[in-house]
Design an enzyme around this catalytic site. Structure first.
Site, PDB file in Angstrom:
ATOM      1  N   LEU A   1      29.955  28.347  15.846  1.00 19.86           N
ATOM      2  CA  LEU A   1      28.906  29.098  15.164  1.00 19.86           C
ATOM      3  C   LEU A   1      27.513  28.751  15.678  1.00 19.86           C
ATOM      4  O   LEU A   1      27.100  27.588  15.630  1.00 19.86           O
ATOM      5  CB  LEU A   1      28.985  28.806  13.655  1.00 19.86           C
ATOM      6  CG  LEU A   1      27.984  29.577  12.792  1.00 19.86           C
ATOM      7  CD1 LEU A   1      28.241  31.068  12.873  1.00 19.86           C
ATOM      8  CD2 LEU A   1      28.045  29.089  11.357  1.00 19.86           C
ATOM      9  N   ASP A   2      26.796  29.758  16.141  1.00 19.87           N
ATOM     10  CA  ASP A   2      25.406  29.606  16.578  1.00 19.87           C
ATOM     11  C   ASP A   2      25.247  28.610  17.724  1.00 19.87           C
ATOM     12  O   ASP A   2      24.182  28.032  17.932  1.00 19.87           O
ATOM     13  CB  ASP A   2      24.504  29.197  15.402  1.00 19.87           C
ATOM     14  CG  ASP A   2      24.512  30.256  14.308  1.00 19.87           C
ATOM     15  OD1 ASP A   2      24.696  31.444  14.642  1.00 19.87           O
ATOM     16  OD2 ASP A   2      24.346  29.908  13.134  1.00 19.87           O
TER      17      ASP A   2
END
Lengths: 275, 275, 275, 275
Positions: D218-219
């Site tokens: 994530l990210d």
């Protein structure tokens, strides 16, 4: 003349303060007021056209404000600072140059270095340099020695101009709200050690710097100002360090200007900055 | 609730105004005041926590202010605008999108175009479009026709969103201080026609945009906001036009936000903007 | 090792040049090439992993390029400069600090001042200072004296670090393409005298600085780099001067870095800058 | 015509490639080459003045390059994209407007929303909208449904324009290197949920946005571009959300332009961007 006030908020604060100033025939040429509604806290910075004796005016202002009010009338226009450094010259040299040409807004009382690298540049500007070399086995004496020097000079602020040692909570607590640090990243990204190396590894497209007040928690204190510059794939980690110097110097200079012009209020872990 | 006031300066203005607000139990949560000492002119914007009926409060404020005071209590939160365009879509589309999603802070009453190119996009957003085609031989009727449409809609502001005709002093004077233009350069550089072509020829390293109020003198009106973006040798004049669209859109959007939030004061040929 | 080449364009230029490098087993780690199609002019900057003797390689490259080619193999990594100043310290001090800590990318041979104000700071950094005081009635001798000093030192570049006298076309022509100036506005706005005063009067919302090569026409030479900072109604003309110093220092420092790293090509009145 | 090439590095790569182009009488008007020395990887983007049939030229280039080379001659100038959204309109509307006026550099095949909020705006631009409502208990079917729609449309890229659901590694792996996301913070700061709320609580003086390729973490995917805007004490968390929309829109638009113009190379977890 500048007046700065901070206290709990209540209806009528501006009226009370400006009423006092008006009665004294003082003309307000610039006023910034902010209430942090969540904290019920009031901040004000007033620029008054005329000068007036600080003592009596402070008393009159206190008389219309609550007991917790911090009131400063015509705060000392030239602050006194002690600068602490390690080996990197860029922030220190910028401070010394401004000090020398009297555009810093503060007087550099002395510089403390945990290396002797920057002794020479201080000498060139006739600023005393105190080496306090770090014995890793003896942080207690290291900080005690620094504390002695700082205390003797009684500065308004301690400026960590790329001072690469972490100060203990005990030390920090003695100068609470008076230690300003420049961190070489856009916090909260890359708090702690080696921000440029980590920035390089992450492949970020900008690097930054953050000036903040120092608290017990590393790189977690109230932020004064921060900025960034773009980078790209042609920057090595070393190239980022080099480019970062420019923004570190600029951000610390800006933060000091804001603090020395009495534009920065600290409350809990945030700042109100009337730019 | 917002209150904005502008008048000649005198000692006691803040006290008088805040005294009225305090008596009404209104809490000031944000206040910006500025005095133009050279002009002896006073500007203030107050954000009050509570709401209050505008009429009585305006009267009470006027009672403590000089006759030349402009006082607006709770100025209409949603302005009304007429947008004028030629053929370029970018500023108009940005305005239409924000209008549609109710984040513009203003209602677009209609769009006037001297070409029909942008009629379609207006239709897609259910905004009336009035074509007023330009017969170069008959500027008088051209402007008369526009004036009729504008007058019928009675907008607070006319927004020139890349309207590429120069309006006559006669027209401008009828809507003095209410016409906002976006110029595609960082004024005062490249005022007038073909700014990007001239920027390319000069070899500048940045291009910009300026939002300003329109006055009789071309591109000489009070500047609201302006910004730039970097360019380099790889940009042709056409490439600058393309890149410029981004900054034109952004600068006009920012200017409109500032105006619609009652943050902009005009006095003579300058603005005071409380950002 | 850096190689920079500039010549008329023709199909095969990159192949010819990279063919020579490949035959020498030189690995290109970064290459920037640009053709100004309108001028039919070719610009290239190559960063080669290995080093090689400049003489023989230059010959081999010339052999595959037209007669007008400017070829520099491993251009002198540390340039030599003469700095000219008047009374303002900020650009000079920045240059002296970088020179002192060997991060300027150039050696400051000496400083020439038409006032003695900055003699002291030069002395602190052990850099020779030559005062050449200006007799307004005798510009010829003024420039002759400067020319003598410059010629003796034989610098690669002359840096006008807030030198507030206009140099005559005769002087400029002797050092064509080698004089770098910092102008205190975002050119072409506010060319000439008193840019901050005029910026204040116009009510601009940003001020800037431009570093450019000096030509016969005042403030019309090829632009190297330029930048701006935001200002607002709280800035007096004096406040703009003060704020402007920061951007002047930063823009000149950036321009010098670009020039000293052989990233800037001048052709007619424009630059190609491979950042 | 654009040519992009990526492969392992070796002495002679530029010579080999430019030799092929020269033999074909193709003139290179702009060339960017970069070698990641640590990874021994070669990146090149060439702008050739003329056009040429892609097939034969690709073959000739492959013949002089190693087997791992990725060669694209005249990559499809108009990409095809599927946009995924939730409820926020700003990034989508910007994409739809540019698509409509043919300045996006890509064709929007359809929009997929996990809410129906943005169905209307798609209809206004004649772009198909597919609602795929999220049953939290059934992420498998949710993603399967999305996959079906995406696969039918066969886009070059999937653009997450404020799509507020986390896609599973399984989904992401099917479109590896082809999913572009806009995250509403300057990564790596405030990765994950509620970045503005956390930015407000930390008291940062700037907020930002980051466009990146989506990977399993994530990210954490390769960053394409990122930017910031200043904020201050007057911004609530909600005010930051509002201000953030401007920078999110701008950063995503810039990232898409860079990708659609074939300026972005991905290698492991970083990008090389030839701006």
């Amino acid at each position: 003349m500048i007046i700065v006030i901070q206290c709990t908020d209540q209806v009528g604060r501006v009226a009370a303060i400006s009423g006092v100033l008006s009665a004294e025939k003082l003309n307000i040429v610039s006023l910034r007021e902010h209430v942090d509604v969540g904290q019920n806290h009031f901040y004000m910075r007033v620029h008054v056209e005329q000068d007036a004796p600080a003592g009596p005016l402070t008393e009159k202002l206190r008389a219309v404000l609550p007991a917790d009010a911090i009131v400063q009338v015509n705060p000392q226009p030239e602050k006194k600072i002690v600068v602490m450094v390690t080996r990197e010259y860029h922030c220190l040299a910028d401070i010394l140059v401004r000090h020398h040409f009297k555009t810093l807004g503060a007087q550099v009382l002395c510089v403390i270095g945990n290396h002797t690298t920057l002794q020479d540049i201080c000498g060139r500007f006739d600023v005393p340099f105190h080496p306090v070399l770090h014995d890793p086995a003896d942080k207690v004496n290291f900080e005690a020695e620094i504390e002695t020097i700082v205390t003797e000079h009684a500065p308004d602020y301690i400026v960590l101009a790329k001072f690469m040692r972490i100060l203990s909570p005990g030390f920090v607590s003695k100068f609470a709200g008076r230690i300003i640090n420049i961190h070489h990243s856009f916090l909260p990204a890359f708090a702690g050690a080696n921000p440029y190396k980590r920035a390089f590894e992450r492949g970020v497209k900008m690097i930054g710097a953050t000036a903040h007040f120092v608290t017990d928690e590393l790189d977690e204190g109230p932020i004064i100002t921060q900025q960034i510059i773009p980078v790209n794939h042609t920057y090595t980690a070393t190239g980022m360090v080099k480019a970062g110097r420019e923004i570190e110097t600029a951000v610390l200079a800006r933060a000091l200007q804001l603090v020395f012009e009495d534009r920065v209020f600290v409350y809990q872990n945030k700042t109100v900055v009337f730019e």
